[in-house]
Design an enzyme around this catalytic site. Structure first.
Site, PDB file in Angstrom:
ATOM      1  N   HIS A 116      60.391   8.256  90.090  1.00 46.20           N
ATOM      2  CA  HIS A 116      59.484   9.400  90.167  1.00 46.20           C
ATOM      3  C   HIS A 116      60.060  10.923  90.514  1.00 46.20           C
ATOM      4  O   HIS A 116      60.836  10.840  91.410  1.00 46.20           O
ATOM      5  CB  HIS A 116      58.162   8.756  90.872  1.00 46.20           C
ATOM      6  CG  HIS A 116      58.493   8.743  92.464  1.00 46.20           C
ATOM      7  ND1 HIS A 116      58.661   9.871  93.220  1.00 46.20           N
ATOM      8  CD2 HIS A 116      58.892   7.666  93.189  1.00 46.20           C
ATOM      9  CE1 HIS A 116      58.979   9.353  94.646  1.00 46.20           C
ATOM     10  NE2 HIS A 116      59.057   7.991  94.350  1.00 46.20           N
ATOM     11  N   GLU A 160      57.281   0.182  94.852  1.00 40.50           N
ATOM     12  CA  GLU A 160      58.217   0.748  96.195  1.00 40.50           C
ATOM     13  C   GLU A 160      58.009  -0.228  97.334  1.00 40.50           C
ATOM     14  O   GLU A 160      57.358  -0.982  97.093  1.00 40.50           O
ATOM     15  CB  GLU A 160      58.067   1.986  96.647  1.00 40.50           C
ATOM     16  CG  GLU A 160      58.886   2.562  97.656  1.00 40.50           C
ATOM     17  CD  GLU A 160      60.382   2.583  97.429  1.00 40.50           C
ATOM     18  OE1 GLU A 160      61.008   1.709  96.991  1.00 40.50           O
ATOM     19  OE2 GLU A 160      61.085   3.739  97.429  1.00 40.50           O
TER      20      GLU A 160
END
Length: 197
Positions: free
Chosen positions: A7, A85
């Site tokens: 990201h 994550e």
């Protein structure tokens, strides 16, 4: 072939605050990074023909980046929690420097993100990454763009290439480049430079 992105920059990245599964919005720079990565990914996949899928972590910063890729490629974003994550448990939302002061021994190892109370281990995240890879079609039929995160992206690349723990964690985690995983090889492609405003 897998095209793997992290990201774009978030406000917590900028503050050096531990994110894990906690949400933090993309900064204006992060939005421009997402657009630059999306353009590059679209260019790479256009050279390879059709049949592509776009898969992203369910966490907002990865979803926002995936939306940029979707606009650039015309693909629909699918979500897979295995690309999320590493969970940093009780440390999420805290400044890295603050936690490093309290737990210097954990930060000294360079693997601090696996040391949080209530968080995931290297083995937990590696198992997720390996499971995701194992569920993909055979290499010759594989056409996937994946949007993930810094730690998990490292572990996806490490599992793909069969790297040991040290080599896996030593990999870069750029927010202005993408990786192509193909035929056992990992190639990095840098985006056009995106300057902070």
């Amino acid at each position: 072939m897998i095209i793997l992105l992290r990201h774009g920059e978030t406000f917590w990245n900028r503050e050096r605050r531990i994110q894990g599964h906690t949400e933090s919005d993309l900064t204006p720079l992060g939005l421009r990074q997402a657009e630059a990565m999306a353009r590059l990914a679209a260019d790479l996949v256009a050279r390879e023909g059709g049949g592509w899928r776009l898969v992203a972590s369910p966490i907002g910063r990865a979803q926002r980046t995936a939306e940029a890729v979707a606009r650039a490629t015309g693909l629909t974003v699918e979500t897979d929690a295995r690309l999320a994550e590493v969970c940093c448990g009780e440390w999420e939302g805290r400044l890295r420097a603050e936690v490093a002061e309290i737990h210097p021994e954990r930060f000294a190892t360079g693997e601090w993100f696996f040391g949080a109370p209530g968080g995931e281990t290297f083995e937990d995240v590696h198992a997720r990454a390996a499971s995701w890879l194992a569920d993909l079609p055979p290499e010759s039929e594989r056409r996937v763009i994946a949007v993930s995160h810094g730690v998990t992206g490292r572990l996806v690349r490490g599992a793909y290439a069969g790297l040991d723990r040290h080599a896996t964690l030593a990999q870069d985690v750029p927010q202005d480049a993408i990786y192509r995983l193909q035929n056992g090889q990992i190639d990095r492609f840098d985006c056009e430079p995106v300057e902070p405003v």
